[in-house]
Scaffold this motif. Structure first.
Motif, PDB file in Angstrom:
ATOM      1  N   TRP A  55       0.963  -1.260  -0.412  1.00 40.10           N
ATOM      2  CA  TRP A  55      -0.164  -0.328  -0.463  1.00 40.10           C
ATOM      3  C   TRP A  55       0.544   0.847   0.197  1.00 40.10           C
ATOM      4  N   GLU A  56       1.855   1.165   0.695  1.00 41.08           N
ATOM      5  CA  GLU A  56       3.103   2.566   1.014  1.00 41.08           C
ATOM      6  C   GLU A  56       3.769   2.468  -0.205  1.00 41.08           C
ATOM      7  N   LEU A  57       3.929   1.768  -1.012  1.00 40.61           N
ATOM      8  CA  LEU A  57       4.820   1.795  -1.800  1.00 40.61           C
ATOM      9  C   LEU A  57       3.604   2.584  -3.407  1.00 40.61           C
ATOM     10  N   THR A  58       2.413   1.401  -3.517  1.00 45.75           N
ATOM     11  CA  THR A  58       1.432   2.829  -4.402  1.00 45.75           C
ATOM     12  C   THR A  58       1.316   3.735  -4.087  1.00 45.75           C
ATOM     13  N   TYR A  59       1.193   4.266  -2.688  1.00 49.41           N
ATOM     14  CA  TYR A  59       1.085   5.737  -2.538  1.00 49.41           C
ATOM     15  C   TYR A  59       2.420   6.313  -3.245  1.00 49.41           C
ATOM     16  N   ALA A  60       3.931   5.684  -2.477  1.00 48.38           N
ATOM     17  CA  ALA A  60       4.608   6.810  -2.909  1.00 48.38           C
ATOM     18  C   ALA A  60       4.897   6.808  -4.707  1.00 48.38           C
ATOM     19  N   GLY A  61       4.813   5.981  -5.401  1.00 47.37           N
ATOM     20  CA  GLY A  61       3.638   5.928  -7.063  1.00 47.37           C
ATOM     21  C   GLY A  61       2.937   6.842  -7.284  1.00 47.37           C
ATOM     22  N   ALA A  62       2.318   6.978  -6.601  1.00 45.68           N
ATOM     23  CA  ALA A  62       0.762   7.652  -6.450  1.00 45.68           C
ATOM     24  C   ALA A  62       1.336   9.611  -6.621  1.00 45.68           C
ATOM     25  N   LEU A  63       2.627   9.731  -5.527  1.00 42.70           N
ATOM     26  CA  LEU A  63       2.861  10.892  -5.595  1.00 42.70           C
ATOM     27  C   LEU A  63       3.969  11.419  -7.112  1.00 42.70           C
ATOM     28  N   TYR A  64       4.662  10.306  -6.785  1.00 39.02           N
ATOM     29  CA  TYR A  64       6.022  11.125  -8.630  1.00 39.02           C
ATOM     30  C   TYR A  64       5.005  10.690  -9.374  1.00 39.02           C
ATOM     31  N   VAL A  65       3.671  10.538  -9.610  1.00 40.72           N
ATOM     32  CA  VAL A  65       2.644  10.763 -10.926  1.00 40.72           C
ATOM     33  C   VAL A  65       1.880  12.106 -10.981  1.00 40.72           C
ATOM     34  N   LEU A  66       2.072  12.434  -9.294  1.00 40.21           N
ATOM     35  CA  LEU A  66       1.343  13.812  -9.280  1.00 40.21           C
ATOM     36  C   LEU A  66       2.160  15.182  -9.250  1.00 40.21           C
ATOM     37  N   ALA A  67       3.417  14.340  -8.997  1.00 38.45           N
ATOM     38  CA  ALA A  67       4.500  15.146  -8.470  1.00 38.45           C
ATOM     39  C   ALA A  67       4.905  15.866  -9.982  1.00 38.45           C
ATOM     40  N   SER A  68       4.572  14.634 -10.513  1.00 41.08           N
ATOM     41  CA  SER A  68       5.491  15.126 -12.408  1.00 41.08           C
ATOM     42  C   SER A  68       4.896  16.140 -12.884  1.00 41.08           C
ATOM     43  N   ARG A  69       3.307  16.003 -12.480  1.00 38.48           N
ATOM     44  CA  ARG A  69       2.449  17.026 -13.347  1.00 38.48           C
ATOM     45  C   ARG A  69       2.697  18.438 -12.926  1.00 38.48           C
ATOM     46  N   GLU A  70       3.445  18.668 -11.987  1.00 36.06           N
ATOM     47  CA  GLU A  70       3.740  19.771 -11.272  1.00 36.06           C
ATOM     48  C   GLU A  70       5.041  20.725 -11.644  1.00 36.06           C
ATOM     49  N   GLY A  71       6.182  19.016 -12.063  1.00 34.48           N
ATOM     50  CA  GLY A  71       7.556  19.906 -12.647  1.00 34.48           C
ATOM     51  C   GLY A  71       8.046  19.348 -12.623  1.00 34.48           C
ATOM     52  N   PHE A  72       8.172  18.073 -11.226  1.00 33.50           N
ATOM     53  CA  PHE A  72       9.280  17.091 -10.350  1.00 33.50           C
ATOM     54  C   PHE A  72       9.920  16.669 -11.329  1.00 33.50           C
ATOM     55  N   SER A  73      11.238  17.329 -11.134  1.00 32.90           N
ATOM     56  CA  SER A  73      12.272  16.773 -12.095  1.00 32.90           C
ATOM     57  C   SER A  73      13.191  15.515 -12.230  1.00 32.90           C
ATOM     58  N   LEU A  74      12.781  14.980 -11.309  1.00 35.92           N
ATOM     59  CA  LEU A  74      13.453  13.455 -10.984  1.00 35.92           C
ATOM     60  C   LEU A  74      12.999  12.723 -11.713  1.00 35.92           C
ATOM     61  N   SER A  75      14.496  11.677 -12.815  1.00 38.75           N
ATOM     62  CA  SER A  75      14.076  10.660 -13.245  1.00 38.75           C
ATOM     63  C   SER A  75      12.839   9.935 -11.944  1.00 38.75           C
ATOM     64  N   MET A  76      12.821   8.550 -12.328  1.00 38.97           N
ATOM     65  CA  MET A  76      12.142   7.216 -11.198  1.00 38.97           C
ATOM     66  C   MET A  76      13.728   6.494 -11.129  1.00 38.97           C
ATOM     67  N   THR A  77      14.325   6.981 -12.020  1.00 37.05           N
ATOM     68  CA  THR A  77      15.661   6.304 -11.050  1.00 37.05           C
ATOM     69  C   THR A  77      15.847   6.541  -9.683  1.00 37.05           C
ATOM     70  N   GLU A  78      16.343   8.334 -10.394  1.00 39.20           N
ATOM     71  CA  GLU A  78      16.826   9.877  -9.412  1.00 39.20           C
ATOM     72  C   GLU A  78      15.772   9.593  -8.500  1.00 39.20           C
ATOM     73  N   PHE A  79      14.484   9.619  -8.668  1.00 37.31           N
ATOM     74  CA  PHE A  79      13.697   9.511  -7.211  1.00 37.31           C
ATOM     75  C   PHE A  79      13.643   8.444  -5.922  1.00 37.31           C
ATOM     76  N   THR A  80      13.688   7.073  -7.136  1.00 35.01           N
ATOM     77  CA  THR A  80      14.095   5.493  -5.748  1.00 35.01           C
ATOM     78  C   THR A  80      15.140   5.828  -5.325  1.00 35.01           C
ATOM     79  N   ASP A  81      16.419   7.085  -5.356  1.00 31.41           N
ATOM     80  CA  ASP A  81      18.104   6.684  -5.187  1.00 31.41           C
ATOM     81  C   ASP A  81      18.375   8.073  -4.748  1.00 31.41           C
ATOM     82  N   ALA A  82      16.878   8.875  -4.257  1.00 34.70           N
ATOM     83  CA  ALA A  82      17.285  10.066  -3.369  1.00 34.70           C
ATOM     84  C   ALA A  82      15.962   9.316  -2.190  1.00 34.70           C
ATOM     85  N   ILE A  83      15.163   8.704  -2.527  1.00 38.57           N
ATOM     86  CA  ILE A  83      14.323   7.854  -1.513  1.00 38.57           C
ATOM     87  C   ILE A  83      15.801   7.108  -0.392  1.00 38.57           C
ATOM     88  N   GLU A  84      16.051   5.635  -1.188  1.00 39.52           N
ATOM     89  CA  GLU A  84      17.470   5.527  -1.157  1.00 39.52           C
ATOM     90  C   GLU A  84      18.249   6.275   0.365  1.00 39.52           C
TER      91      GLU A  84
END
Length: 287
Positions: A55-84
């Motif tokens: 469930w929490e992974l789903t929430y994080a994926g949804a955050l990425y989708v919503l943030a990308s609509r607002e100009g979030f510049s990180l790729s998915m790889t960069e996003f998950t690297d930053a999370i780690e």
């Protein structure tokens, strides 16, 4: 490995969840927000750590989708690297998004972000209408058979017989208790409640070693093998070995999200004591 007890994860070890839990992650985000993350993205979240709860992974994926609509510049790889780098998990994901969006954009993301609805859709898609009524005690608004029916069994009955005859066997899983029972019944493995830890029993989740150490205590085991399909499973065994006087072996299984030589390398870097192609290799490995 001279062990007294074997502890098993469920997903990716006993049953294949590529077309059930992982599909539910992708389709829940798609149904709620009209865009999906890729199947491959799920493993990047898993590798980042802290996403034992789908469930929490789903929430994080949804955050990425919503943030990308607002100009979030990180790729998915960069996003998950930053999370780690931030310690893994949903809190780290929320922090990465907040730190990289301007305040107004972040507020718009928060206004649309709806974990409760995401979880509700996820459960309906995974469980199906009938079991959703039973397990969630609510009326579904999606008519579906449920992805739970699409979970091929990965473990042979001969393997289960060999393990249960030679060792005490337990389960540590991120599944809710009822859903753990569904999977264990499907594979034909009878594990008493005192020898299993689910999401409902253990708030910290993997890679916290608490559940694994508790099972070792209950089995009065001196050495425990824990087989799982994620890096957090291996980290759980490593953390237990570092914090408890007993010996713990983390065994990576290549039937989940981590596969092939690349998966083996990731397991070994995380501290795996061994890597096997399938859970069915365990009896020979441990004998």
């Amino acid at each position: 490995m001279n062990v007294d007890a074997v502890v098993l994860d469920i997903d990716g070890v006993l049953v294949d969840v590529a077309d059930s839990y992982r599909r539910a992650i992708v389709e829940s985000i798609g149904r709620v927000y009209g865009e999906r993350i890729d199947d491959e993205d799920i493993q990047q979240f898993k590798d980042a750590g802290g996403f034992n709860n789908d469930w929490e992974l789903t929430y994080a994926g949804a955050l990425y989708v919503l943030a990308s609509r607002e100009g979030f510049s990180l790729s998915m790889t960069e996003f998950t690297d930053a999370i780690e780098a931030g310690g893994g998990g949903l809190v780290a994901a929320e922090t990465v998004v907040q730190d990289r969006l301007d305040p107004d954009a972040y507020e718009r993301v928060r206004a649309e972000y709806d974990p409760e609805r995401l979880r509700d859709v996820f459960q309906q898609l995974y469980l199906g209408s009938e079991r959703y009524r039973e397990f969630e005690d609510k009326e579904p608004d999606i008519d579906t058979r449920g992805f739970v029916h699409d979970e091929p069994v990965l473990v042979d009955s001969e393997t289960l017989d060999a393990l249960t005859e030679r060792y005490d066997v337990g389960v540590v899983t991120g599944r809710p208790a009822d859903e753990a029972t569904l999977a264990l019944d499907r594979v034909g493995l009878d594990i008493p409640d005192s020898h299993r830890f689910t999401m409902d029993d253990w708030e910290a989740g993997k890679p916290d070693p608490g559940a694994l150490v508790t099972l070792a205590e209950r089995f009065d085991a001196e050495a425990v093998a824990f087989a799982g399909d994620t890096l957090d499973d291996i980290r759980t065994a490593v953390n237990a070995d570092e914090t408890d006087a007993r010996t713990y072996y983390g065994i990576g299984v290549l039937t989940g999200g981590l596969t092939g030589e690349a998966g083996k390398v990731k397991y070994e870097r995380a501290g795996a004591s061994a890597v096997v192609d399938s859970v069915n290799d365990l009896p020979d490995l441990l004998s």
